[in-house]
Design a protein around this motif. Structure first.
Motif, PDB file in Angstrom:
ATOM      1  N   LYS A   1       0.717  -1.277  -0.134  1.00 27.37           N
ATOM      2  CA  LYS A   1       0.002   0.125  -0.065  1.00 27.37           C
ATOM      3  C   LYS A   1       0.885   1.266  -0.010  1.00 27.37           C
ATOM      4  N   TRP A   2       1.947   1.407   0.806  1.00 25.09           N
ATOM      5  CA  TRP A   2       2.734   2.497   0.858  1.00 25.09           C
ATOM      6  C   TRP A   2       3.881   2.282   0.667  1.00 25.09           C
ATOM      7  N   ASN A   3       4.546   1.367   0.345  1.00 22.52           N
ATOM      8  CA  ASN A   3       5.928   1.327  -0.058  1.00 22.52           C
ATOM      9  C   ASN A   3       6.852   2.134   0.486  1.00 22.52           C
ATOM     10  N   SER A   4       6.812   1.882   1.861  1.00 24.78           N
ATOM     11  CA  SER A   4       7.746   2.814   2.672  1.00 24.78           C
ATOM     12  C   SER A   4       8.640   1.632   3.553  1.00 24.78           C
ATOM     13  N   ALA A   5       9.912   2.416   3.836  1.00 25.58           N
ATOM     14  CA  ALA A   5      10.797   1.313   4.203  1.00 25.58           C
ATOM     15  C   ALA A   5      10.478   0.767   5.548  1.00 25.58           C
TER      16      ALA A   5
END
Length: 243
Positions: A180-184
């Protein structure tokens, strides 16, 4: 065994000894997708409700199996591999989709398989994977040795609103937080690329509570990776079941 293996190498380009017995226990048709280091069944096939299919698998195969749903009008609403086609022909499935992942004949003993059910990229179907009795060496009672891996809960019903994927009839899939957010911090990349800096998130815990024997996020190894030893290399077979 040796002579038959040579003949199969000449015909198929690989020695086929393993098997997948793939079952559809859902109330609807599932379009099965397969992707790995050797093409199986041209990458996919249609599996009507209540039907089963046997796939022959070469030694040392490594790859994934998934289900595509609500296919028609040129596309599948979940797990699509391009144009809603029956045979994926080497194309992967579009996430989110529940995955059965396996590497055959690995490890130092050459007859050890590693397998899991993964929700790391999200969920679309209930799915399980289990070694077939009589094809493996039952020498251990360890919790994650030759046992059933899977997700038997319909996560679509409990999916947080922000992760829901809508299609015909309502929620058809549930994204992971990473997708969904492709965050680390959700994808365990960058400064979060090790277990100590990438603990379970609020969202991955929802998946884990629902499906304790499936991968919920990238570093969920301890309670998600299963192993199984064949009687010899190329001996194991697995039941893969949808719903």
């Amino acid at each position: 065994m040796f002579r038959s293996c040579v003949l199969l190498i000449l015909i198929l380009g690989a020695c086929v000894a393993h098997k997948f017995y793939i079952h559809n226990r859902c109330s609807h048709t599932v379009y099965v997708g397969l992707l790995g280091n050797h093409k199986l069944d041209q990458g996919g096939f249609e599996l009507p409700s209540g039907q089963s299919h046997t796939t022959h698998v070469p030694n040392k195969w490594s790859g994934r199996v998934w289900g595509r749903t609500r296919c028609g009008n040129g596309r599948c609403e979940t797990g699509d591999c391009g144009g809603g086609r029956i045979q994926c022909n080497g194309a992967g499935g579009v996430a989110p989709a529940t995955l059965a992942e396996i590497t055959f004949d690995a490890g130092s003993r050459r007859n050890q398989d590693f397998y899991d059910i993964s929700l790391v990229d999200g969920f679309n179907l209930q799915m399980s994977m289990e070694p077939r009795s009589g094809t493996y060496n039952n020498h251990s009672s360890r919790k994650y040795y030759c046992k059933r891996a899977g997700c038997g809960t319909d996560v679509n019903q409990i999916c947080p609103d922000e992760l829901r994927v809508y299609g015909t009839g309502g929620t058809v899939a549930c994204k992971s937080a990473c997708l969904k957010w492709n965050s680390a911090n959700y994808c365990c990349t960058g400064a979060h690329n090790k277990p100590s800096t990438c603990p379970p998130s609020y969202f991955s815990k929802i998946f884990k509570r629902a499906c304790p024997y499936a991968y919920s996020y990238a570093y969920d190894d301890q309670s998600s990776t299963f192993t199984c030893d064949g009687w010899g290399a190329g001996q194991t077979a697995y039941d893969i079941t949808f719903c």
